[in-house]
Scaffold this active site. Structure first.
Site, short mmCIF file in Angstrom:
data_model
loop_
_atom_site.label_atom_id
_atom_site.label_comp_id
_atom_site.label_asym_id
_atom_site.label_seq_id
_atom_site.Cartn_x
_atom_site.Cartn_y
_atom_site.Cartn_z
CE LYS A 1 26.56 -3.02 -6.16
NZ LYS A 1 26.71 -2.02 -7.24
NE ARG B 1 7.32 1.18 5.26
CZ ARG B 1 6.14 0.59 5.11
NH1 ARG B 1 6.06 -0.69 4.89
NH2 ARG B 1 5.04 1.29 5.20
NE ARG C 1 -1.88 -1.95 2.93
CZ ARG C 1 -1.79 -3.24 2.59
NH1 ARG C 1 -2.62 -3.74 1.72
NH2 ARG C 1 -0.87 -4.01 3.13
CB THR C 2 3.44 2.62 2.30
OG1 THR C 2 2.68 2.23 3.44
CG2 THR C 2 4.04 3.98 2.56
CG HIS D 1 3.63 4.36 8.62
ND1 HIS D 1 3.82 5.13 7.49
CD2 HIS D 1 3.17 3.16 8.18
CE1 HIS D 1 3.49 4.42 6.42
NE2 HIS D 1 3.10 3.22 6.82
#
Length: 303
Positions: free
Chosen positions: A80, A101, A51-52, A129
Site C-alpha cells: 500500500k 530481508r 533458507r534464511t 548478508h
C-alpha cells in the site's frame, strides 16, 4: 540496544564468542531450549527466501520463542506504499527483535534507525548478508579448525554476490588469508573490494579458470549467477552456466579442501558431488541456524 546490519560491526572477538556459543548450542541443545521464552521474532521478508527465513524461524523456536511476520512484500502494507521506517516503528510494538530481508540496499539500516528493537539484516540487495557470513564462518571453523593461513577461492558471481562481499570482509581480518577470485569478466569482483585488499597488503589473484586455481585452494566458495540481479535476460542466459563444479574438476583439488555454497543451487554444483566428503553446503545450512540462535541471544542480551 544493538542491531546487526554489516558483518564488520562484529569484532573478531565477538565472532569468536558467537562461534563458541554456537558450538555450545550444538553440544547442549537442552540448555538453550527456553532461553527466549516469551520473546517474539518478526521476520520481515520483502524478497523471497527459503533458507534464511526458515533458519531464523527455526532458530527462534529452538530457543523457546515465537515468530510472526510476512514472507513477501505483497502480504505487507508495503504493497500500500508504507515506508520501511514506518513498518519498523509499527513492528517494534509487536516484537522483541526483527530479521529483515529487502531488495533495496540500505533498507535494514533505515529500519534499524527507526525501530525501538534490534534489527538483523537478513540480506539487502547486492549489498550485505551478515548472517550468511556467520554460517560460512562457523562452517569453516568447524571443518578446518581455524581461519588463519587459508587460501579461499570464490567462484561465480562475484560482482552482485552479497554473500561473497560479506565473507571477504570478515575473513580479511584474520592472518595470512589469501583470496582467489574466479569469475567471467562480466561478473568480476568490484574494484573497491580489490582496492581495499591492496591497501591492506592482502594477497589476491583473479582468474577465469576454475581448474587451474583448484590445487591451491583450502576453501572453494561456489555461488550461483543470480537471475534477479540482471537487467538483461540474454546476458543472464549467456553467463548462467559459466562454472559448473563436477567430479572431474575436483581431480586436482586437495583431499581436505572444503566446498561451500550459500544456496540455492541452480546447477553450479553437480549433484554427483553431494556425497563427496569435501561438500559442506548442507552442513552450512544447519550451522546457519546455530549461528542465528547465538546472534539472537547476543542481541537480546540473554545470558
Amino acid at each position: 540496544m544493538r542491531s546487526l546490519i554489516d558483518i564488520l560491526e562484529l569484532s573478531t572477538a565477538e565472532l569468536d564468542k558467537l562461534i563458541a556459543t554456537a558450538d555450545d548450542i550444538i553440544a547442549n541443545p537442552e540448555k538453550y531450549a527456553h532461553k527466549c521464552a516469551g520473546k517474539k521474532l518478526a521476520t520481515l521478508f520483502f524478497e523471497p527466501s527459503t533458507r534464511t527465513r526458515l533458519s531464523f524461524e527455526a532458530a527462534m523456536y529452538e530457543l523457546g520463542g515465537n515468530v510472526l511476520g510476512f514472507s513477501e512484500a505483497q502480504s505487507s502494507s508495503a504493497a500500500k506504499g508504507e515506508s520501511v521506517a514506518d513498518t519498523a516503528k509499527t513492528v517494534s510494538c509487536y516484537a522483541d527483535i526483527i530479521a529483515m530481508r529487502h531488495p533495496k540496499e540500505g533498507a535494514p539500516l533505515v529500519a534499524s534507525m527507526n525501530a525501538s528493537i534490534p534489527v538483523i539484516n537478513a540480506g539487502d540487495g547486492g549489498h550485505n548478508h551478515p548472517t550468511q557470513t556467520l554460517a560460512d564462518l562457523l562452517t569453516i571453523h568447524r571443518e578446518k579448525g581455524h581461519f588463519d593461513n587459508l587460501t579461499v577461492g570464490l567462484c561465480g558471481d562475484l560482482k552482485f554476490g552479497r554473500t561473497v562481499h560479506s565473507l571477504i570482509a570478515a575473513l580479511r581480518r584474520y592472518n595470512n588469508v589469501k583470496f582467489v577470485f574466479i569469475s567471467p569478466n562480466e561478473l568480476k569482483i568490484p574494484d573497491y573490494v580489490k582496492d581495499s585488499l591492496k591497501k591492506e597488503g592482502i594477497e589476491y589473484s583473479e582468474t577465469t579458470d576454475l581448474e587451474a586455481a583448484m590445487p591451491c585452494l583450502d576453501i572453494l566458495y561456489m555461488t550461483r549467477v543470480q537471475r534477479e540481479r540482471f537487467f538483461n535476460e540474454e546476458e543472464y542466459l549467456r553467463l548462467k552456466d559459466s562454472y559448473i563444479l563436477t567430479p572431474e574438476k575436483l581431480l586436482g583439488a586437495k583431499a581436505d579442501m572444503k566446498i561451500l555454497h550459500p544456496l540455492p543451487r541452480v546447477n553450479e554444483i553437480s549433484v554427483a558431488i553431494d556425497n563427496d566428503p569435501r561438500a559442506c553446503y548442507f552442513k552450512q545450512v544447519l550451522y546457519g541456524k546455530y549461528m542465528r540462535m547465538a546472534l539472537i541471544l547476543m542481541l537480546l542480551e540473554v545470558e
